[in-house]
Design a protein around this motif. Sequence first.
Motif, PDB file in Angstrom:
ATOM      1  N   ARG A  93       0.839  -1.186   0.000  1.00 44.09           N
ATOM      2  CA  ARG A  93       0.000   0.000   0.000  1.00 44.09           C
ATOM      3  C   ARG A  93       0.875   1.237   0.000  1.00 44.09           C
ATOM      4  NH1 ARG A  93      -3.931   0.857   5.024  1.00 44.09           N
ATOM      5  NH2 ARG A  93      -1.871   1.156   5.885  1.00 44.09           N
ATOM      6  N   GLY A  94       0.496   2.212  -0.806  1.00 46.74           N
ATOM      7  CA  GLY A  94       1.220   3.482  -0.814  1.00 46.74           C
ATOM      8  C   GLY A  94       2.693   3.297  -1.121  1.00 46.74           C
ATOM      9  N   GLN A  95       3.550   3.861  -0.253  1.00 44.20           N
ATOM     10  CA  GLN A  95       4.996   3.829  -0.473  1.00 44.20           C
ATOM     11  C   GLN A  95       5.676   2.639   0.197  1.00 44.20           C
ATOM     12  OE1 GLN A  95       7.328   7.327  -0.802  1.00 44.20           O
ATOM     13  NE2 GLN A  95       5.627   8.667  -0.307  1.00 44.20           N
ATOM     14  N   GLN A  96       4.884   1.719   0.751  1.00 46.45           N
ATOM     15  CA  GLN A  96       5.476   0.554   1.414  1.00 46.45           C
ATOM     16  C   GLN A  96       6.437  -0.193   0.488  1.00 46.45           C
ATOM     17  OE1 GLN A  96       2.009  -1.686   2.580  1.00 46.45           O
ATOM     18  NE2 GLN A  96       2.323  -1.236   4.748  1.00 46.45           N
ATOM     19  N   GLU A  97       5.967  -0.511  -0.722  1.00 48.11           N
ATOM     20  CA  GLU A  97       6.771  -1.353  -1.610  1.00 48.11           C
ATOM     21  C   GLU A  97       8.097  -0.695  -1.953  1.00 48.11           C
ATOM     22  OE1 GLU A  97       6.251  -4.156  -5.541  1.00 48.11           O
ATOM     23  OE2 GLU A  97       4.858  -2.492  -5.244  1.00 48.11           O
ATOM     24  N   ALA A  98       8.060   0.611  -2.282  1.00 48.75           N
ATOM     25  CA  ALA A  98       9.297   1.303  -2.653  1.00 48.75           C
ATOM     26  C   ALA A  98      10.278   1.321  -1.488  1.00 48.75           C
ATOM     27  CB  ALA A  98       8.973   2.732  -3.102  1.00 48.75           C
ATOM     28  N   ALA A  99       9.784   1.591  -0.284  1.00 48.64           N
ATOM     29  CA  ALA A  99      10.659   1.632   0.892  1.00 48.64           C
ATOM     30  C   ALA A  99      11.232   0.251   1.187  1.00 48.64           C
ATOM     31  CB  ALA A  99       9.885   2.162   2.099  1.00 48.64           C
ATOM     32  N   ILE A 100      10.393  -0.777   1.106  1.00 51.63           N
ATOM     33  CA  ILE A 100      10.835  -2.144   1.408  1.00 51.63           C
ATOM     34  C   ILE A 100      11.879  -2.619   0.399  1.00 51.63           C
ATOM     35  CG2 ILE A 100      10.049  -4.553   1.392  1.00 51.63           C
ATOM     36  CD1 ILE A 100       7.422  -3.454   2.697  1.00 51.63           C
ATOM     37  N   GLU A 101      11.634  -2.360  -0.881  1.00 51.82           N
ATOM     38  CA  GLU A 101      12.596  -2.788  -1.895  1.00 51.82           C
ATOM     39  C   GLU A 101      13.931  -2.060  -1.728  1.00 51.82           C
ATOM     40  OE1 GLU A 101      12.264  -5.265  -3.800  1.00 51.82           O
ATOM     41  OE2 GLU A 101      10.135  -5.629  -3.454  1.00 51.82           O
ATOM     42  N   HIS A 102      13.858  -0.765  -1.381  1.00 46.67           N
ATOM     43  CA  HIS A 102      15.087   0.022  -1.211  1.00 46.67           C
ATOM     44  C   HIS A 102      15.924  -0.528  -0.049  1.00 46.67           C
ATOM     45  CE1 HIS A 102      17.731   3.500  -1.253  1.00 46.67           C
ATOM     46  NE2 HIS A 102      17.475   3.712   0.026  1.00 46.67           N
ATOM     47  N   VAL A 103      15.288  -0.788   1.086  1.00 45.77           N
ATOM     48  CA  VAL A 103      16.027  -1.291   2.251  1.00 45.77           C
ATOM     49  C   VAL A 103      16.496  -2.728   2.007  1.00 45.77           C
ATOM     50  CG1 VAL A 103      15.875  -1.806   4.724  1.00 45.77           C
ATOM     51  CG2 VAL A 103      14.805   0.266   3.820  1.00 45.77           C
ATOM     52  N   THR A 104      15.645  -3.533   1.386  1.00 46.04           N
ATOM     53  CA  THR A 104      16.028  -4.920   1.096  1.00 46.04           C
ATOM     54  C   THR A 104      17.276  -4.988   0.218  1.00 46.04           C
ATOM     55  OG1 THR A 104      13.724  -5.648   1.288  1.00 46.04           O
ATOM     56  CG2 THR A 104      15.227  -7.104   0.105  1.00 46.04           C
ATOM     57  N   SER A 105      17.406  -4.020  -0.684  1.00 44.72           N
ATOM     58  CA  SER A 105      18.571  -4.001  -1.576  1.00 44.72           C
ATOM     59  C   SER A 105      19.786  -3.343  -0.931  1.00 44.72           C
ATOM     60  CB  SER A 105      18.219  -3.291  -2.882  1.00 44.72           C
ATOM     61  OG  SER A 105      17.890  -1.937  -2.632  1.00 44.72           O
ATOM     62  N   GLY A 106      19.657  -2.930   0.366  1.00 42.72           N
ATOM     63  CA  GLY A 106      20.809  -2.420   1.108  1.00 42.72           C
ATOM     64  C   GLY A 106      20.858  -0.929   1.304  1.00 42.72           C
ATOM     65  N   GLY A 107      19.795  -0.196   0.939  1.00 39.81           N
ATOM     66  CA  GLY A 107      19.798   1.256   1.069  1.00 39.81           C
ATOM     67  C   GLY A 107      19.276   1.729   2.416  1.00 39.81           C
ATOM     68  N   ASP A 108      19.722   2.914   2.845  1.00 40.61           N
ATOM     69  CA  ASP A 108      19.199   3.551   4.058  1.00 40.61           C
ATOM     70  C   ASP A 108      17.913   4.294   3.723  1.00 40.61           C
ATOM     71  OD1 ASP A 108      21.401   2.639   5.462  1.00 40.61           O
ATOM     72  OD2 ASP A 108      22.526   4.513   5.224  1.00 40.61           O
ATOM     73  N   ALA A 109      17.014   4.422   4.714  1.00 42.11           N
ATOM     74  CA  ALA A 109      15.727   5.067   4.454  1.00 42.11           C
ATOM     75  C   ALA A 109      15.240   5.809   5.691  1.00 42.11           C
ATOM     76  CB  ALA A 109      14.685   4.036   4.027  1.00 42.11           C
ATOM     77  N   VAL A 110      14.502   6.885   5.450  1.00 40.55           N
ATOM     78  CA  VAL A 110      13.744   7.582   6.491  1.00 40.55           C
ATOM     79  C   VAL A 110      12.282   7.489   6.075  1.00 40.55           C
ATOM     80  CG1 VAL A 110      13.293   9.758   7.666  1.00 40.55           C
ATOM     81  CG2 VAL A 110      15.639   9.149   7.026  1.00 40.55           C
ATOM     82  N   VAL A 111      11.449   6.868   6.925  1.00 40.99           N
ATOM     83  CA  VAL A 111      10.058   6.591   6.584  1.00 40.99           C
ATOM     84  C   VAL A 111       9.141   7.370   7.522  1.00 40.99           C
ATOM     85  CG1 VAL A 111       8.273   4.816   6.487  1.00 40.99           C
ATOM     86  CG2 VAL A 111      10.578   4.315   5.646  1.00 40.99           C
ATOM     87  N   LEU A 112       8.315   8.237   6.949  1.00 42.87           N
ATOM     88  CA  LEU A 112       7.312   8.978   7.700  1.00 42.87           C
ATOM     89  C   LEU A 112       5.947   8.508   7.221  1.00 42.87           C
ATOM     90  CD1 LEU A 112       9.907  10.747   7.967  1.00 42.87           C
ATOM     91  CD2 LEU A 112       8.411  12.735   8.046  1.00 42.87           C
ATOM     92  N   MET A 113       5.258   7.764   8.064  1.00 40.54           N
ATOM     93  CA  MET A 113       3.924   7.252   7.740  1.00 40.54           C
ATOM     94  C   MET A 113       3.038   7.413   8.964  1.00 40.54           C
ATOM     95  SD  MET A 113       4.537   3.694   5.664  1.00 40.54           S
ATOM     96  CE  MET A 113       5.344   3.659   4.043  1.00 40.54           C
ATOM     97  N   PRO A 114       1.747   7.625   8.769  1.00 42.46           N
ATOM     98  CA  PRO A 114       0.863   7.800   9.924  1.00 42.46           C
ATOM     99  C   PRO A 114       0.714   6.510  10.713  1.00 42.46           C
ATOM    100  CG  PRO A 114      -0.431   7.623   7.919  1.00 42.46           C
ATOM    101  CD  PRO A 114       1.006   7.713   7.497  1.00 42.46           C
ATOM    102  N   THR A 115       0.301   6.635  11.969  1.00 43.86           N
ATOM    103  CA  THR A 115      -0.010   5.464  12.779  1.00 43.86           C
ATOM    104  C   THR A 115      -1.055   4.627  12.061  1.00 43.86           C
ATOM    105  OG1 THR A 115       0.424   6.709  14.796  1.00 43.86           O
ATOM    106  CG2 THR A 115      -0.855   4.699  15.031  1.00 43.86           C
ATOM    107  N   GLY A 116      -0.823   3.317  11.996  1.00 47.63           N
ATOM    108  CA  GLY A 116      -1.736   2.446  11.273  1.00 47.63           C
ATOM    109  C   GLY A 116      -1.455   2.383   9.788  1.00 47.63           C
ATOM    110  N   GLY A 117      -0.393   3.081   9.337  1.00 45.04           N
ATOM    111  CA  GLY A 117      -0.088   3.123   7.913  1.00 45.04           C
ATOM    112  C   GLY A 117       0.822   2.005   7.433  1.00 45.04           C
ATOM    113  N   GLY A 118       1.208   1.094   8.330  1.00 42.61           N
ATOM    114  CA  GLY A 118       2.022  -0.043   7.917  1.00 42.61           C
ATOM    115  C   GLY A 118       3.513   0.206   7.948  1.00 42.61           C
ATOM    116  N   LYS A 119       3.988   1.067   8.864  1.00 44.71           N
ATOM    117  CA  LYS A 119       5.427   1.346   8.964  1.00 44.71           C
ATOM    118  C   LYS A 119       6.226   0.095   9.293  1.00 44.71           C
ATOM    119  CE  LYS A 119       5.323   4.327  12.239  1.00 44.71           C
ATOM    120  NZ  LYS A 119       3.865   4.186  12.440  1.00 44.71           N
ATOM    121  N   SER A 120       5.680  -0.730  10.212  1.00 41.00           N
ATOM    122  CA  SER A 120       6.466  -1.867  10.694  1.00 41.00           C
ATOM    123  C   SER A 120       6.821  -2.841   9.573  1.00 41.00           C
ATOM    124  CB  SER A 120       5.723  -2.591  11.816  1.00 41.00           C
ATOM    125  OG  SER A 120       4.441  -3.008  11.377  1.00 41.00           O
TER     126      SER A 120
END
Length: 629
Positions: free
Chosen positions: A31-58
């Motif tokens: 949902r939303g930017q989850q996939e882009a953030a997950i793929e970036h970190v999985t491939s070894g990149g650093d990330a700063v994630v700002l998502m609302p509570t309940g937005g699936g940050k974990s």
Amino acid sequence: MLQESAEGSGGASETATLRVLRRVFGYDAFRGQQEAAIEHVTSGGDAVVLMPTGGGKSLCYQIPALVRPGTGVVISPLIALMQDQVDALRALGVRAGFINSTLDFDQRRVVEAEFLAGELDLLYLAPERLRLEATTALLERGKVSVFAIDEAHCVAQWGHDFRPDYLNLSMLGERWPDVPRIALTATATRATHQEIVQRLGLEGARDFVASFDRPNIQYRIVPKRDPKKQLLRFLKEEHQGDAGIVYCLSRNAVERTAEFLCAQGIEAVPYHAGLDAGTRAAHQSRFLREEGLVVVATIAFGMGIDKPDVRFVAHLDLPKSVEGYYQETGRAGRDGLPSTAWLAYGLQDVVQQRKLIESGEGDPAFQRRARMHLDAMLSLCETVRCRRGQLLAYFGQEPQEGAAETSCGNCDTCMTPPESWDGTVPAQKVLSTVVRLKRERGQKFGSGQLVDILLGRKTAKVIQFDHDALSVFGIGTELGEAEWRSVIRQLIAQGLLEIEGEHGTLVLTETSGTVLRGEREVPLRKDPAPVKAPRPAAAAGSGARGGGKGAAPVDLPEEARPLFEALRAWRTEQAREQGVPPYIVFHDATLREIAVRRPSTLEELGTVPGVGEKKLATYGEGVLAALAA
């Protein structure tokens, strides 16, 4: 072994992350930017994630930890909740553990051995543990897949939840330069965002900023008259039997409010730092495990609470900042279903908050920033605009695509637009009273004395100070006391009056003269009459951490309600047997979907959002039996 292979091209990695999402968490799409953030970190990149509570940050750190080789290390300040976080992951089949001060020597040794043996997917640590050389030595002996810094706003010294231990976390990048880091928070202004990046040494990280809009939360702010009775009416009329949180400023207010609610037949428990640790833990545990319990608390309660079915958050006192207000109200409706953020606010709240700022230990710069935070909160309370739009603007965001900029349809100012009126003359009367007191008596007073003078009341205090001889005495009888207090409150919010000193006296500001000279008009809002608001609406698709299988229905069809209640009763029994909160078994949103779909086979049940492989294997037969019964 839970971890998926991430070998090969980016496409293979994408397949691995989607496979984990479906198999472990029970969702077919991100949902939303989850996939882009997950793929970036999985491939070894650093990330700063700002998502609302309940937005699936974990998911943004959990899935990379499950795909990359090694153990994901999660830095979290939430010691009291680590056990529940680990229980929730284990219920999904994730091998999780934690090390904090609640473990004895033998328990800690077991977790350390599991980490060193590569038998953990996720390991939770409190930030203060990283001050210990023994902890960093342990991490160096094992294999870390990713470092996740949760509640990253705690690093911001101007923020609302500052934790000094977070300032040391930049060392993670220095000691483990090849391990990706991801910092996550549910609330951050642009200034706080920049501070997170700078203090954690994440200048090269990619930013993933989701919309902070929580469309399923209905925001309402009401004038404070008799707050406990107003709260009781709100709960009885709109949230009878619902779980929720009531925030108060002081410990004494927490205790009195909890006692009042219990006396009125509403099950409520207090939570504040003055209670012993055992009582706090017991009350938190009850809140997580019982249906329909109300916790009355100071802001010491709530950060990281993963209870999805909190149906309301109420404030009986003014929050210190918009960031704090957003963080606290965000604890409602994590499952995406309709929820309410309700605040009762009055002039005395402003006086109290100003007094706390002036008497605080912070230096002048800190006090100035605290006043700015409070001014922004006052502006939100007194706005005639859409409250949701103003909240988003505070965080530098616009309403989501398709939403009207001027109306969200789910806050009090949109549902019942406030009337405005020309308050220039009443404003001049208030400001003139302040001037006369200063010039003719050399005195400064608070709002109560100003109102008595304007209404021409010969109180003992008015007579004592000869205020009935002032030329402004009795010039304000066209308005009542509540209306004058509203005028004064709004003049403060507009920067035309200022509260000074620990006694809350009122003084003019640099801009007051423009009103007194007739160079500026003063529009004011009329305080609305109390009304019962309609049940808040939920946004489509907002009830899932991932998406793709469809969202949980907002309103259950009448024929599905008995089935839903039967499933909840079954869930309660399962949770009691296992000693875990009910939401760890299944969220309400998942049970609603099951009640509507009525699956008759394990294969059909496995298509429901939130039913992953482990939960299907653990609970599938039980759910089908409950449905058949």
